[in-house]
Write a protein that holds these residues in place. Sequence first.
Motif, PDB file in Angstrom:
ATOM      1  N   MET A 137     -12.245   8.045   9.852  1.00 46.34           N
ATOM      2  CA  MET A 137     -11.645   8.089   8.277  1.00 46.34           C
ATOM      3  C   MET A 137     -13.112   7.537   7.532  1.00 46.34           C
ATOM      4  N   GLU A 138     -13.901   6.925   8.045  1.00 48.60           N
ATOM      5  CA  GLU A 138     -15.383   6.588   7.365  1.00 48.60           C
ATOM      6  C   GLU A 138     -15.984   7.987   7.465  1.00 48.60           C
TER       7      GLU A 138
ATOM      8  N   THR B  16      -4.679   7.597   5.737  1.00 44.74           N
ATOM      9  CA  THR B  16      -5.294   7.033   7.116  1.00 44.74           C
ATOM     10  C   THR B  16      -5.342   5.438   7.034  1.00 44.74           C
ATOM     11  N   PHE B  17      -5.609   4.930   5.954  1.00 47.77           N
ATOM     12  CA  PHE B  17      -5.824   3.415   5.666  1.00 47.77           C
ATOM     13  C   PHE B  17      -4.583   2.708   6.102  1.00 47.77           C
TER      14      PHE B  17
ATOM     15  N   ALA C 156     -10.459   4.565  12.810  1.00 50.66           N
ATOM     16  CA  ALA C 156     -11.431   4.059  11.470  1.00 50.66           C
ATOM     17  C   ALA C 156     -12.715   4.925  11.589  1.00 50.66           C
TER      18      ALA C 156
ATOM     19  N   LYS D 214       0.790  -1.295   0.015  1.00 52.62           N
ATOM     20  CA  LYS D 214      -0.130  -0.118   0.046  1.00 52.62           C
ATOM     21  C   LYS D 214       0.885   1.359   0.213  1.00 52.62           C
TER      22      LYS D 214
ATOM     23  N   SER E 193      -7.106   9.762   2.144  1.00 51.09           N
ATOM     24  CA  SER E 193      -7.661   8.390   2.555  1.00 51.09           C
ATOM     25  C   SER E 193      -6.704   7.340   2.645  1.00 51.09           C
ATOM     26  N   HIS E 194      -5.894   7.297   1.674  1.00 46.95           N
ATOM     27  CA  HIS E 194      -4.866   6.198   1.650  1.00 46.95           C
ATOM     28  C   HIS E 194      -3.883   6.155   2.762  1.00 46.95           C
TER      29      HIS E 194
ATOM     30  N   ILE F 225      -4.318   2.652   9.968  1.00 48.14           N
ATOM     31  CA  ILE F 225      -5.050   1.779  10.542  1.00 48.14           C
ATOM     32  C   ILE F 225      -4.264   0.387  10.221  1.00 48.14           C
ATOM     33  N   LEU F 226      -3.865   0.158   8.995  1.00 48.56           N
ATOM     34  CA  LEU F 226      -3.195  -1.146   9.025  1.00 48.56           C
ATOM     35  C   LEU F 226      -1.813  -1.276   9.846  1.00 48.56           C
TER      36      LEU F 226
END
Length: 160
Positions: free
Chosen positions: A119-120, A83-84, A116, A37, A80-81, A87-88
Motif C-alpha cells: 500500500m505504501e 487497502t487501508f 502495508a 471508514k 487506497s481506502h 489493514i484495519l
Amino acid sequence: MNQHNKHKHFLFKYLSQFISASIYLLMLFLAIFIFYKIILLIYFVWDAAIVEIIKTSSGEMNFIEWASGDWVKLIENFLSHITFVLILVKAFRILESYAKHHHIEITDLVEIAIIALIMEVVFNFAVHSNFINILFWCVWIALLIIYVHFPYFRDKENNV
C-alpha cells in the motif's frame, strides 16, 4: 515468602485483567473506526460517482477528460481506502487473536506487513525518495518470498 507470592499473584491477576480490558476496549474503538471508514468510503464513492455522472451528462466533460483525469484519481483513492480498511481488519483480527490466546501469530504480522508495504509503495510512491521506495520493494519481496516458501505459513493449524 508465601505472603510475597500472594502479592505477586494478586498483582499479576489484576494486571492481566487490565490488559484484557484494554485490548477489548481497543478492539471496540477499532471496530467503530472500521465501520466509520467503510461508511465514509461508500459516501466518497457515491458522491464522486454522482458528480462525475452529472458532469458527463450535462456536457461539461468530454470523453478525453473523463478518461484521463478525475476517474483515475477516484479509482486510486478508492483502492487506497480499501487497502487501508483491509489493514484495519487485519489489525482487528490480530487483536482478537491476542485476546483469545494471549499471543500473536507471526503469520498475521507478516500478512499485515505485506499489505502495508505494498500500500505504501503503490499509493505513496511520490512521497518517499527513490532509495526508500526501493527499500520498501525489497522488504516487500523478501516478506512475500518468506510467506510463500516457508511451510509454517501454509499450515492450517498455525493459522488460528
